[in-house]
Write an enzyme that holds these catalytic residues in place. Structure first.
Site, PDB file in Angstrom:
ATOM      1  CB  CYS A 135      -0.995  -0.035   1.161  1.00 44.78           C
ATOM      2  SG  CYS A 135      -2.301   1.209   1.016  1.00 44.78           S
TER       3      CYS A 135
ATOM      4  CG  HIS B 141      -3.981  -3.530   2.511  1.00 40.78           C
ATOM      5  ND1 HIS B 141      -3.011  -3.161   3.420  1.00 40.78           N
ATOM      6  CD2 HIS B 141      -4.551  -2.390   2.084  1.00 40.78           C
ATOM      7  CE1 HIS B 141      -3.008  -1.839   3.541  1.00 40.78           C
ATOM      8  NE2 HIS B 141      -3.921  -1.343   2.728  1.00 40.78           N
TER       9      HIS B 141
ATOM     10  CD  GLU C 216      -2.028  -6.364   4.864  1.00 46.35           C
ATOM     11  OE1 GLU C 216      -2.257  -5.192   5.217  1.00 46.35           O
ATOM     12  OE2 GLU C 216      -1.518  -6.646   3.758  1.00 46.35           O
TER      13      GLU C 216
END
Length: 193
Positions: free
Chosen positions: A77, A175, A177
């Site tokens: 990001c 992202h 994650e």
């Protein structure tokens, strides 16, 4: 394997830590240059505003270290955006790893782009086993335009680079994650590099 998440005060660290643990690895959080240099893999996170994040990076002295790293480095990001030449956000000079300038979406679209969007034109070992047009989670108002270093593309008002690669440096605007099983597969691929 030694995984270091760069700690410079501008990270969404917890969700990255949890995703790494789910993959069976442990990561340490560090701003120690020797520890970062000794890592097998480095993650450069970033959440927030570019100029203040860059200021924190400058204060920690890490802005000179990061571009010299030789192991695989993944910017996520804002981390990816700071690896570019500069950002329109706060008129911020970046690390100059990726040869592209980060610009703002026009007022024609809702910003930030927040939620799930597709990635395509995948071209990197980072995307081994990942199908074209998978959905990834994004939250951003600024983007890197399409460029030769793009390894994934997303369309939101315009086609832009949702992932970049130059040598051992990788960046994702999305992202991984927070992107479920597909995101975890991308992280797993990064750890295999």
């Amino acid at each position: 394997m030694k995984i270091v998440i760069i700690n410079y005060g501008a990270g969404n660290i917890q969700s990255i830590m949890f995703a790494i643990e789910r993959l069976g690895f442990k990561a340490i959080l560090s701003n120690n240059p020797d520890e970062i240099k000794a890592a097998d893999k480095v993650i450069f996170p970033g959440v927030g505003e570019a100029s203040s994040a860059m200021k924190m990076l400058l204060e920690s002295g890490l802005e000179t270290l990061i571009p010299t790293l030789k192991q695989p480095v993944l910017g996520i990001c804002l981390g990816m955006q700071l690896m570019c030449n500069k950002s329109e956000e706060g008129n911020t000079k970046g690390l100059g790893i990726f040869d592209v300038d980060v610009i703002k979406f026009t007022p024609k679209v809702k910003v930030p782009q927040m939620g799930w969007n597709q990635i395509y034109n995948l071209k990197s070992p980072l995307f081994n086993g990942i199908n074209e047009n998978e959905y990834m989670y994004l939250v951003h108002s600024f983007y890197a335009p399409s460029c030769p270093e793009a390894i994934a593309t997303t369309n939101y008002e315009v086609e832009y680079a949702s992932a970049l690669q130059k040598g051992n440096f990788f960046g994702t605007q999305f992202h991984p994650e927070k992107s479920g099983d597909i995101g975890e597969q991308i992280l797993a691929n990064f750890f295999k590099l």
